[in-house]
Design an enzyme around this catalytic site. Sequence first.
Site, PDB file in Angstrom:
ATOM      1  N   CYS A  27      -3.661   2.073   8.250  1.00 26.14           N
ATOM      2  CA  CYS A  27      -2.218   1.556   7.892  1.00 26.14           C
ATOM      3  C   CYS A  27      -1.548   1.007   9.249  1.00 26.14           C
ATOM      4  O   CYS A  27      -1.820   1.587  10.238  1.00 26.14           O
ATOM      5  CB  CYS A  27      -1.345   2.800   7.471  1.00 26.14           C
ATOM      6  SG  CYS A  27       0.425   2.175   6.854  1.00 26.14           S
ATOM      7  N   LEU A  28      -0.967  -0.114   9.164  1.00 28.13           N
ATOM      8  CA  LEU A  28      -0.324  -0.785  10.351  1.00 28.13           C
ATOM      9  C   LEU A  28       0.777   0.138  10.919  1.00 28.13           C
ATOM     10  O   LEU A  28       1.164  -0.090  12.028  1.00 28.13           O
ATOM     11  CB  LEU A  28       0.138  -2.218   9.963  1.00 28.13           C
ATOM     12  CG  LEU A  28      -0.931  -3.039   9.667  1.00 28.13           C
ATOM     13  CD1 LEU A  28      -0.126  -4.583   9.151  1.00 28.13           C
ATOM     14  CD2 LEU A  28      -1.883  -3.350  10.648  1.00 28.13           C
TER      15      LEU A  28
ATOM     16  N   HIS B 191      -2.081   0.835  -2.048  1.00 26.75           N
ATOM     17  CA  HIS B 191      -1.827   1.592  -0.730  1.00 26.75           C
ATOM     18  C   HIS B 191      -0.380   0.927  -0.663  1.00 26.75           C
ATOM     19  O   HIS B 191       0.612   1.425  -0.134  1.00 26.75           O
ATOM     20  CB  HIS B 191      -2.630   1.191   0.332  1.00 26.75           C
ATOM     21  CG  HIS B 191      -2.318   1.738   1.567  1.00 26.75           C
ATOM     22  ND1 HIS B 191      -2.812   2.198   2.376  1.00 26.75           N
ATOM     23  CD2 HIS B 191      -1.090   0.746   2.446  1.00 26.75           C
ATOM     24  CE1 HIS B 191      -2.269   2.232   3.924  1.00 26.75           C
ATOM     25  NE2 HIS B 191      -1.363   1.506   3.656  1.00 26.75           N
TER      26      HIS B 191
ATOM     27  N   HIS C  75       3.702   2.696  -0.523  1.00 25.18           N
ATOM     28  CA  HIS C  75       4.609   2.295   0.501  1.00 25.18           C
ATOM     29  C   HIS C  75       6.127   2.131  -0.296  1.00 25.18           C
ATOM     30  O   HIS C  75       6.945   2.709   0.406  1.00 25.18           O
ATOM     31  CB  HIS C  75       4.489   1.143   1.384  1.00 25.18           C
ATOM     32  CG  HIS C  75       3.449   1.195   2.662  1.00 25.18           C
ATOM     33  ND1 HIS C  75       3.857   2.188   3.573  1.00 25.18           N
ATOM     34  CD2 HIS C  75       2.243   0.837   2.930  1.00 25.18           C
ATOM     35  CE1 HIS C  75       2.733   2.213   4.585  1.00 25.18           C
ATOM     36  NE2 HIS C  75       1.940   1.553   3.948  1.00 25.18           N
TER      37      HIS C  75
HETATM   38  O1  GNR Z   1      -4.733  -3.336   6.950  1.00 27.23           O
HETATM   39  C1  GNR Z   1      -4.765  -2.416   6.291  1.00 27.23           C
HETATM   40  N1  GNR Z   1      -6.064  -1.939   6.070  1.00 27.23           N
HETATM   41  C2  GNR Z   1      -6.270  -1.021   5.041  1.00 27.23           C
HETATM   42  C3  GNR Z   1      -7.626  -0.778   4.928  1.00 27.23           C
HETATM   43  C4  GNR Z   1      -8.116   0.380   3.850  1.00 27.23           C
HETATM   44  C5  GNR Z   1      -6.940   0.708   2.858  1.00 27.23           C
HETATM   45  C6  GNR Z   1      -5.756  -0.071   3.017  1.00 27.23           C
HETATM   46  C7  GNR Z   1      -5.085  -0.668   3.946  1.00 27.23           C
HETATM   47  S1  GNR Z   1      -3.985  -1.500   4.109  1.00 27.23           S
HETATM   48  C8  GNR Z   1      -3.491  -1.923   5.694  1.00 27.23           C
HETATM   49  C9  GNR Z   1      -2.340  -2.548   5.863  1.00 27.23           C
HETATM   50  C10 GNR Z   1      -1.320  -1.635   5.520  1.00 27.23           C
HETATM   51  O2  GNR Z   1      -0.847  -0.790   6.613  1.00 27.23           O
HETATM   52  N2  GNR Z   1      -0.560  -1.887   4.671  1.00 27.23           N
HETATM   53  O3  GNR Z   1       0.353  -1.213   4.325  1.00 27.23           O
HETATM   54 NI    NI Z   2       0.076   0.725   5.121  1.00 29.55          NI
END
Ligand code: GNR
Ligand code: NI
Length: 174
Positions: free
Chosen positions: A96-97, A138, A142
């Site tokens: 997740c970023l 995912h 959020h």
């Molecule tokens: O860049 C992202 N890669 C990722 C890899 C596996 C499962 C979910 C993700 S989402 C993430 C970017 C992010 O934080 N999106 O909210």
């Molecule tokens: Ni994320």
Amino acid sequence: MAVRKIVYAPAPVLKEVCKAVEQVDARVQTLMDDMLETMYAARGIGLAANQIGETDRVIVVDVADSDSEEKPAPLLMANPEVIWTSEELSSYNEGCLSLPEQYADVERPAAVRVRYLDRTGTTQELDADGLLATCIQHEIDHLNGVLFVDYLSKLKRGMVMKRLKKVLSQREDA
Ligand code: GNR
Ligand code: NI
């Protein structure tokens, strides 16, 4: 368009339940465009509005491999809703970023059908599987204030949050 700052955990905005978009107007379109530019700049495959501090139910996703010849395939979604999930589950090592350099396996439905408003305000439905299905789930999490670490045991989550704190303290931009 503009690259916006990404919010890192444990910022309170990441725990907020985001508000439904009433109309995909110029403000929401600009938000979508800024989110897409921010996601590409950060080399992510998805981004939710609260990750840049906005509390609208908007996500952007592009799981095309930018390192290969694959063409960009951006999806811009307002009010995304999962309207069907497969019984089959699949596990991905998620990142997740908002939790840089942290990864954990999360099990989710392997396939989903999602209904959303596109950039023109038109209702769309999309069937997704593989990494796209994982990423959409995912991102919708959020918008409901849920992070992938919320699926881990309290012990594992505590360890991830401690490592994250260390990573962020060692970054210039944190
Ligand atoms: O860049 C992202 N890669 C990722 C890899 C596996 C499962 C979910 C993700 S989402 C993430 C970017 C992010 O934080 N999106 O909210
Ligand atoms: Ni994320």
